[in-house]
Design an enzyme around this catalytic site. Structure first.
Site, PDB file in Angstrom:
ATOM      1  N   GLY A 207      10.077   1.395  41.138  1.00 15.83           N
ATOM      2  CA  GLY A 207      10.770   1.744  42.374  1.00 15.83           C
ATOM      3  C   GLY A 207      11.632   0.687  43.020  1.00 15.83           C
TER       4      GLY A 207
ATOM      5  N   TRP B  70      14.715  -0.376  42.355  1.00 13.62           N
ATOM      6  CA  TRP B  70      16.090   0.071  42.613  1.00 13.62           C
ATOM      7  C   TRP B  70      16.122   1.147  43.698  1.00 13.62           C
ATOM      8  CZ3 TRP B  70      20.384   0.239  38.419  1.00 13.62           C
ATOM      9  CH2 TRP B  70      20.532  -1.035  37.871  1.00 13.62           C
TER      10      TRP B  70
ATOM     11  N   ASP C 179      11.334  10.177  37.377  1.00 10.03           N
ATOM     12  CA  ASP C 179      10.627   9.458  36.320  1.00 10.03           C
ATOM     13  C   ASP C 179       9.590  10.374  35.692  1.00 10.03           C
ATOM     14  OD1 ASP C 179      10.386   6.076  35.883  1.00 10.03           O
ATOM     15  OD2 ASP C 179       8.958   7.380  34.861  1.00 10.03           O
TER      16      ASP C 179
ATOM     17  N   ASP D 178      11.580  15.129  33.255  1.00 10.87           N
ATOM     18  CA  ASP D 178      12.331  14.508  32.163  1.00 10.87           C
ATOM     19  C   ASP D 178      13.809  14.824  32.378  1.00 10.87           C
ATOM     20  OD1 ASP D 178      13.466  13.640  29.824  1.00 10.87           O
ATOM     21  OD2 ASP D 178      12.085  14.707  28.484  1.00 10.87           O
TER      22      ASP D 178
ATOM     23  N   ASP E  18      18.175   2.031  35.322  1.00 10.58           N
ATOM     24  CA  ASP E  18      17.729   0.711  34.877  1.00 10.58           C
ATOM     25  C   ASP E  18      16.708   0.876  33.758  1.00 10.58           C
ATOM     26  OD1 ASP E  18      17.712  -2.113  34.961  1.00 10.58           O
ATOM     27  OD2 ASP E  18      15.922  -2.130  36.207  1.00 10.58           O
TER      28      ASP E  18
ATOM     29  N   LYS F 227      21.802   0.352  32.453  1.00  9.19           N
ATOM     30  CA  LYS F 227      21.465  -0.809  31.637  1.00  9.19           C
ATOM     31  C   LYS F 227      21.845  -0.549  30.186  1.00  9.19           C
ATOM     32  CE  LYS F 227      17.500  -2.969  32.187  1.00  9.19           C
ATOM     33  NZ  LYS F 227      16.045  -3.223  32.138  1.00  9.19           N
TER      34      LYS F 227
END
Length: 229
Positions: A76, A78, A99, A115, A139, A179
């Protein structure tokens, strides 16, 4: 303990017992990482929060009152940054964290345990938002196998999925941050992002560990918007 080249005390973890070498090295890195200590002082759930802070300090996409989606959000860090910078903690902006894992509550953040790669995920998110998003963050890093080629394919698949999700839910002019690793986004993915966004670049915040190959792709100015909200 010994001092490193910066004059800080360096903690060395003893080997032995059931602790593997990889665990020993990870623990040493955590204990000697100034961003880990700073995160505890600032109340952030992870050191990763400083990466987003640095990227946004330079590019200014987390604005008051906007809607942000954080993919693979746990633990958590971000989402915490997004909630503060958009004013979601004060009811001004809106942050949705997604998530597969459960995540403890964060003020101003709505959590969806799903998902995002499922076909119906964008539709579910848009229903939660009551509209479209202004920023999509990712991320995430795929679980590694140690086999370089396999790991690269897993990482690429995750970033491609995040980019496709962003294209389904972003408002025109929206921003996507994800990322990536090694040399950055794959050529095909980069070409697609350049078609979908006005500006695409790679960034590496100072808070990324020097020995890490991670980078971030930053895509600004989403050109979509033909789909109905």
């Amino acid at each position: 303990m010994a001092k490193d080249t910066t004059g800080r005390l360096h903690v060395t973890v003893k080997s032995g017992g059931k602790r593997k070498l990889s665990s020993k090295l990870w623990l040493e890195r955590q204990l000697n990482d100034p961003y880990v200590a700073q995160a505890k002082r600032d109340g952030f759930r992870s050191r990763a929060a400083y990466k987003l802070l640095e990227i946004d300090d330079k590019h200014h996409f987390l604005k008051q009152g906007i809607t942000v989606v954080d993919l693979g959000a746990a633990p958590g860090g971000w989402s915490q940054v997004a909630a503060k910078r958009t004013g979601a903690a004060d009811g001004k902006g809106k942050v949705i964290a997604i998530d597969l894992l459960e995540m403890p509550e964060i003020g101003g953040v709505s959590f969806a345990q799903l998902d995002f790669l499922k076909d119906d995920a964008p539709e579910k998110l848009l229903a939660m938002l009551g509209g479209r998003a202004d920023v999509v963050l990712s991320d995430m890093a795929a679980n590694t196998t140690g086999h370089r080629k396999t790991d690269q394919l897993r990482i690429l698949g995750l970033v491609e999925g995040a980019a496709a999700f962003a294209a389904d839910v972003l408002n025109p002019g929206g921003t996507f941050v994800a990322k990536v690793f090694q040399s950055g986004a794959d050529a095909d993915l980069l070409a697609q992002l350049k078609r979908d966004f006005a500006t695409v670049k790679h960034v590496k915040p100072a808070s990324s560990r020097q020995d890490s190959s991670e980078r971030y792709v930053l895509a600004i100015g989403f050109r979509g918007g033909s789909k109905e909200s």
